[in-house]
Design a protein around this motif. Structure first.
Motif, PDB file in Angstrom:
ATOM      1  N   LYS A 130       0.836  -1.209   0.000  1.00  0.00           N
ATOM      2  CA  LYS A 130       0.000   0.000   0.000  1.00  0.00           C
ATOM      3  C   LYS A 130       0.868   1.255   0.000  1.00  0.00           C
ATOM      4  O   LYS A 130       0.577   2.215  -0.721  1.00  0.00           O
ATOM      5  CB  LYS A 130      -0.911   0.020   1.227  1.00  0.00           C
ATOM      6  CG  LYS A 130      -2.074  -0.929   1.162  1.00  0.00           C
ATOM      7  CD  LYS A 130      -2.910  -0.836   2.436  1.00  0.00           C
ATOM      8  CE  LYS A 130      -4.095  -1.766   2.404  1.00  0.00           C
ATOM      9  NZ  LYS A 130      -4.882  -1.699   3.667  1.00  0.00           N
ATOM     10  N   ALA A 131       1.909   1.243   0.825  1.00  0.00           N
ATOM     11  CA  ALA A 131       2.786   2.411   0.920  1.00  0.00           C
ATOM     12  C   ALA A 131       3.499   2.681  -0.406  1.00  0.00           C
ATOM     13  O   ALA A 131       3.611   3.829  -0.835  1.00  0.00           O
ATOM     14  CB  ALA A 131       3.802   2.210   2.038  1.00  0.00           C
ATOM     15  N   LEU A 132       3.969   1.641  -1.059  1.00  0.00           N
ATOM     16  CA  LEU A 132       4.697   1.829  -2.318  1.00  0.00           C
ATOM     17  C   LEU A 132       3.749   2.112  -3.476  1.00  0.00           C
ATOM     18  O   LEU A 132       4.125   2.795  -4.433  1.00  0.00           O
ATOM     19  CB  LEU A 132       5.544   0.587  -2.625  1.00  0.00           C
ATOM     20  CG  LEU A 132       6.708   0.336  -1.675  1.00  0.00           C
ATOM     21  CD1 LEU A 132       7.338  -1.019  -1.960  1.00  0.00           C
ATOM     22  CD2 LEU A 132       7.735   1.445  -1.745  1.00  0.00           C
ATOM     23  N   ASN A 133       2.541   1.605  -3.404  1.00  0.00           N
ATOM     24  CA  ASN A 133       1.571   1.825  -4.470  1.00  0.00           C
ATOM     25  C   ASN A 133       1.159   3.301  -4.538  1.00  0.00           C
ATOM     26  O   ASN A 133       0.937   3.839  -5.610  1.00  0.00           O
ATOM     27  CB  ASN A 133       0.341   0.942  -4.258  1.00  0.00           C
ATOM     28  CG  ASN A 133      -0.361   0.627  -5.547  1.00  0.00           C
ATOM     29  OD1 ASN A 133       0.265   0.278  -6.540  1.00  0.00           O
ATOM     30  ND2 ASN A 133      -1.679   0.746  -5.529  1.00  0.00           N
ATOM     31  N   ASP A 134       1.064   3.933  -3.376  1.00  0.00           N
ATOM     32  CA  ASP A 134       0.742   5.364  -3.284  1.00  0.00           C
ATOM     33  C   ASP A 134       1.705   5.985  -2.267  1.00  0.00           C
ATOM     34  O   ASP A 134       1.390   6.077  -1.079  1.00  0.00           O
ATOM     35  CB  ASP A 134      -0.708   5.555  -2.847  1.00  0.00           C
ATOM     36  CG  ASP A 134      -1.133   7.011  -2.861  1.00  0.00           C
ATOM     37  OD1 ASP A 134      -0.271   7.914  -3.002  1.00  0.00           O
ATOM     38  OD2 ASP A 134      -2.346   7.257  -2.741  1.00  0.00           O
ATOM     39  N   PRO A 135       2.897   6.390  -2.720  1.00  0.00           N
ATOM     40  CA  PRO A 135       3.940   6.855  -1.794  1.00  0.00           C
ATOM     41  C   PRO A 135       3.531   8.007  -0.873  1.00  0.00           C
ATOM     42  O   PRO A 135       3.961   8.051   0.277  1.00  0.00           O
ATOM     43  CB  PRO A 135       5.078   7.275  -2.721  1.00  0.00           C
ATOM     44  CG  PRO A 135       4.881   6.462  -3.946  1.00  0.00           C
ATOM     45  CD  PRO A 135       3.393   6.344  -4.094  1.00  0.00           C
ATOM     46  N   VAL A 136       2.692   8.925  -1.332  1.00  0.00           N
ATOM     47  CA  VAL A 136       2.309  10.060  -0.493  1.00  0.00           C
ATOM     48  C   VAL A 136       1.495   9.574   0.704  1.00  0.00           C
ATOM     49  O   VAL A 136       1.789   9.916   1.850  1.00  0.00           O
ATOM     50  CB  VAL A 136       1.530  11.117  -1.316  1.00  0.00           C
ATOM     51  CG1 VAL A 136       1.043  12.249  -0.416  1.00  0.00           C
ATOM     52  CG2 VAL A 136       2.413  11.666  -2.432  1.00  0.00           C
TER      53      VAL A 136
END
Length: 196
Positions: A130-136
């Motif tokens: 999840k963190a890498l899919n949407d870095p912000v």
């Protein structure tokens, strides 16, 4: 003499029965464990295959390559390759923006996070995916579990993501995660209990 031979024969029969039970039970147990391990391996491969079919080859790896990666991770952790395949690889494949080198690094980071934080592989893989899919948005999620980023790093990640350089933002996030958690799984595997 005949009575003596009968007693010896009966003693040998009893000893043979005990020996047979002593050898048979462990062999049956080993066979059961082997079948169970094979089932688990088949299920892991099936889940990765299904993820590859549903998501395409967006990660940039074939099933054979993913199996080899899991095998390497197994050698440097306390986790079996079937567990890595089913709980890390299959889950990371569902995140379309996690691909190429980032995908390979993310698998290692998920294993290290689990080892360090004492959480299961699936939780680490999903959190990281999840963190890498949407870095912000991912910065906030990672901060909640204790991953710290400097203000400069946060601004860089946001700027890269907003400019469309998601891979650059992911690389920056992974670099910080690797700095904080790299080698955790291998360290546990090298302990005396880990070797056993």
């Amino acid at each position: 003499f005949r009575k003596s031979m009968q007693r010896a024969g009966q003693s040998l029969t009893r000893a043979g029965t005990r020996l047979s039970a002593g050898l048979t039970a462990p062999l049956v147990g080993l066979a059961y464990k082997s079948v169970a391990a094979q089932k688990e391996q088949e299920r892991a491969i099936a889940s990765v295959s299904a993820a590859l079919q549903s998501m395409g080859d967006g990660a940039g790896y074939t099933l054979t390559q993913l199996e080899a990666m899991a095998s390497k991770l197994q050698d440097k952790s306390l986790y079996g390759d079937e567990e890595i395949l089913s709980k890390v690889t299959a889950n990371l494949l569902t995140f379309g923006n996690v691909q190429g080198e980032v995908f390979g690094r993310a698998q290692q980071v998920a294993v290290d996070l689990s080892a360090r934080l004492g959480q299961d592989l699936q939780s680490s893989a999903i959190m990281l995916g999840k963190a890498l899919n949407d870095p912000v948005k991912g910065l906030t999620a990672l901060s909640r579990v204790g991953v710290s980023f400097t203000e400069q790093q946060k601004e860089q990640i946001k700027a890269m993501a907003e400019a469309g350089d998601v891979a650059g933002a992911q690389a920056l996030m992974l670099a910080e995660l690797e700095r904080q958690y790299a080698g955790q799984a291998e360290a546990l595997a090298k302990t005396d209990s880990g070797r056993i």
